[in-house]
Design a protein around this motif. Structure first.
Motif, PDB file in Angstrom:
ATOM      1  N   PRO A 129      -2.846   7.115   7.720  1.00 25.25           N
ATOM      2  CA  PRO A 129      -3.626   6.297   6.786  1.00 25.25           C
ATOM      3  C   PRO A 129      -2.825   5.115   6.257  1.00 25.25           C
ATOM      4  N   THR A 130      -3.512   4.140   5.691  1.00 25.11           N
ATOM      5  CA  THR A 130      -2.911   2.859   5.337  1.00 25.11           C
ATOM      6  C   THR A 130      -1.647   2.983   4.511  1.00 25.11           C
ATOM      7  N   ALA A 131      -1.659   3.783   3.446  1.00 23.49           N
ATOM      8  CA  ALA A 131      -0.497   3.876   2.563  1.00 23.49           C
ATOM      9  C   ALA A 131       0.732   4.337   3.325  1.00 23.49           C
ATOM     10  N   GLU A 132       0.565   5.376   4.151  1.00 26.49           N
ATOM     11  CA  GLU A 132       1.689   5.875   4.934  1.00 26.49           C
ATOM     12  C   GLU A 132       2.148   4.838   5.963  1.00 26.49           C
ATOM     13  N   THR A 133       1.189   4.126   6.543  1.00 25.18           N
ATOM     14  CA  THR A 133       1.538   3.132   7.554  1.00 25.18           C
ATOM     15  C   THR A 133       2.315   1.967   6.952  1.00 25.18           C
ATOM     16  N   LEU A 134       1.910   1.510   5.766  1.00 23.81           N
ATOM     17  CA  LEU A 134       2.639   0.420   5.117  1.00 23.81           C
ATOM     18  C   LEU A 134       4.070   0.846   4.818  1.00 23.81           C
ATOM     19  N   ARG A 135       4.233   2.088   4.389  1.00 24.68           N
ATOM     20  CA  ARG A 135       5.586   2.586   4.155  1.00 24.68           C
ATOM     21  C   ARG A 135       6.366   2.647   5.466  1.00 24.68           C
ATOM     22  N   LEU A 136       5.691   3.103   6.501  1.00 22.83           N
ATOM     23  CA  LEU A 136       6.322   3.196   7.817  1.00 22.83           C
ATOM     24  C   LEU A 136       6.785   1.829   8.308  1.00 22.83           C
ATOM     25  N   LEU A 137       5.912   0.826   8.214  1.00 22.34           N
ATOM     26  CA  LEU A 137       6.229  -0.497   8.742  1.00 22.34           C
ATOM     27  C   LEU A 137       7.256  -1.231   7.888  1.00 22.34           C
ATOM     28  N   ALA A 138       7.396  -0.829   6.615  1.00 23.85           N
ATOM     29  CA  ALA A 138       8.396  -1.451   5.745  1.00 23.85           C
ATOM     30  C   ALA A 138       9.770  -0.808   5.905  1.00 23.85           C
TER      31      ALA A 138
ATOM     32  N   VAL B 219     -14.833  -0.451  -1.760  1.00 19.25           N
ATOM     33  CA  VAL B 219     -13.530   0.125  -2.073  1.00 19.25           C
ATOM     34  C   VAL B 219     -12.614   0.063  -0.851  1.00 19.25           C
ATOM     35  N   VAL B 220     -13.151   0.380   0.313  1.00 22.09           N
ATOM     36  CA  VAL B 220     -12.362   0.356   1.549  1.00 22.09           C
ATOM     37  C   VAL B 220     -11.999  -1.079   1.914  1.00 22.09           C
ATOM     38  N   ALA B 221     -12.949  -2.012   1.741  1.00 25.46           N
ATOM     39  CA  ALA B 221     -12.685  -3.416   2.056  1.00 25.46           C
ATOM     40  C   ALA B 221     -11.594  -3.984   1.162  1.00 25.46           C
ATOM     41  N   ALA B 222     -11.583  -3.573  -0.110  1.00 27.14           N
ATOM     42  CA  ALA B 222     -10.546  -4.048  -1.034  1.00 27.14           C
ATOM     43  C   ALA B 222      -9.168  -3.577  -0.571  1.00 27.14           C
ATOM     44  N   GLU B 223      -9.078  -2.335  -0.118  1.00 30.75           N
ATOM     45  CA  GLU B 223      -7.798  -1.836   0.394  1.00 30.75           C
ATOM     46  C   GLU B 223      -7.382  -2.590   1.649  1.00 30.75           C
ATOM     47  N   THR B 224      -8.347  -2.933   2.478  1.00 33.76           N
ATOM     48  CA  THR B 224      -8.044  -3.685   3.699  1.00 33.76           C
ATOM     49  C   THR B 224      -7.474  -5.058   3.373  1.00 33.76           C
ATOM     50  N   ARG B 225      -8.042  -5.739   2.374  1.00 33.27           N
ATOM     51  CA  ARG B 225      -7.510  -7.040   1.974  1.00 33.27           C
ATOM     52  C   ARG B 225      -6.075  -6.915   1.474  1.00 33.27           C
ATOM     53  N   ARG B 226      -5.799  -5.862   0.693  1.00 35.74           N
ATOM     54  CA  ARG B 226      -4.429  -5.657   0.206  1.00 35.74           C
ATOM     55  C   ARG B 226      -3.478  -5.365   1.366  1.00 35.74           C
TER      56      ARG B 226
END
Length: 377
Positions: A134-143, A199-206
């Motif tokens: 999921p997005t949160a884990e992926t952002l951590r992974l890519l950082a 809600v999902v679209a807002a997370e996608t923009r972030r």
């Protein structure tokens, strides 16, 4: 070789779309590996075939694998961590301090990404499609590659122990190779998956903003589970579908207006039956790509920094997709600019010519942030 990373909020269908993309590439005769780094391990369910750590054939030209991050940690990181702890204790650090210093948050995700890199280097694949978490884990992974590189530089006195120095140097080189892979826009791109809900679209923009801060390219967005149009049908069910579809289309338009300029947006309609197996996946691929190549997308990536000279002074443009309600903070940290957008932070090295300048203000426009710099007197 191309690497496509699929991610999105949990439950939006990214695993199915990643598998469908891999199946489409394989059907066109391109040897393709679909690999999951998602701890949920639902890729095997999507392709209808058991999968393990190493690639196995699930169809003509198509292979699949599910990475077990816990096993990688046990087999790889623990050995290096033990060497570091022993060496640091021998150099005078308290044993507890040495143990604490060698704890690396997120190492399981980092090793999963390293396994993807290994498979890319060793396998015969023309393409690798990665079903990320999921997005949160992926952002951590890519950082992580960038963060870990800084972490390794802070380890005290380890270079005085040759064996440990070599181990850490190998690990640091490995981390740097991952960072290079992620920021190579010719090879690696991210494809964001969402359902048409605000809600999902807002997370996608972030997420778009966070990835841009990391220099990682997003080549497209897939809106999944779009309600089918009822056409000329009448009745309560048709009225409900028509209303729901109109709401979803409004979310899509708002998403286009909120930072997707220049990026490919695709849609997939909701299925009455859960798509499992090659036949169902290829049906989705036909809707998703038609006759176009699944590899084609719009990176939409400009350089992160641009210097703009005007009569009123010098500006530094930070090219980022920003939502209207984004919270932005800027600070000067030595020769870097600390940029924080909606909680995602990155230190951006200032061009050498601008390091003597003082940060005096900033404003946002259609292309991102415009930072005003004042020349020293």
């Amino acid at each position: 070789m191309r690497v496509l990373l699929f991610t999105g909020k949990g439950g939006v269908g990214k695993t199915t779309l990643a598998a469908a993309t891999g199946a489409c590439l394989a059907r066109r005769g391109r040897k393709t590996l679909v690999v999951s780094t998602d701890p949920a391990h639902s890729l095997a369910d999507a392709v209808g075939s058991p999968l393990g750590d190493e690639p196995s054939e699930v169809g003509s030209f198509l292979y699949g694998a599910q990475i077990d991050a816990r096993t990688l940690v046990d087999d790889t990181w623990e050995t290096l961590r033990h060497e570091l702890t022993t060496a640091l204790s021998g150099l005078g650090l308290d044993a507890l301090d040495a143990e604490e210093l060698t704890v690396l948050p997120g190492v399981d995700e980092l090793l999963s990404l390293g396994q993807v890199r290994r498979l890319a280097d060793e396998g015969p694949w023309e393409n690798i499609v990665v079903d990320c978490g999921p997005t949160a884990e992926t952002l951590r992974l890519l950082a992580l590659p960038e963060a870990v590189a800084g972490y390794l530089r802070r380890l005290p006195a380890w270079r005085s122990v040759t064996r440990v120095a070599r181990s850490v140097d190998r690990f640091a080189a490995h981390v740097e190779s991952l960072r290079a892979l992620l920021t190579d826009h010719e090879t690696t791109t991210v494809r964001l998956v969402l359902t048409p809900e605000r809600v999902v679209a807002a997370e996608t923009r972030r997420t778009l903003t966070a990835l841009a801060l990391r220099g990682i390219a997003v080549d497209g967005v897939v809106v999944n589970r779009l309600m089918p149009s009822p056409g000329w049908w009448r009745g309560a069910a048709a009225s409900w579908l028509r209303t729901r579809r109109a709401q979803q289309e409004q979310v899509i338009e708002e998403l286009r207006d909120g930072g997707l300029t220049g990026r490919t947006l695709r849609t997939v309609e909701h299925r009455a039956v859960e798509p499992v197996g090659m036949e169902a996946l290829l049906e989705i691929a036909d809707e998703l790509y038609g006759k176009a190549s699944p590899l084609v997308g719009d990176v939409g990536a400009a350089p992160l920094l641009e210097t703009v000279e005007a009569e009123s002074g010098v500006y530094l443009r930070i090219v980022l997709p920003l939502a209207k309600d984004s919270t932005v903070r800027l600070a000067r940290v030595d020769d870097d600019l600390a940029v924080t957008v909606d909680g995602f932070r990155r230190l951006v090295a200032l061009p050498e010519s601008l390091r003597p300048y003082t940060l005096t203000g900033a404003e946002s426009d259609a292309r991102g942030l415009l930072v005003h710099l004042e020349s020293p007197l």
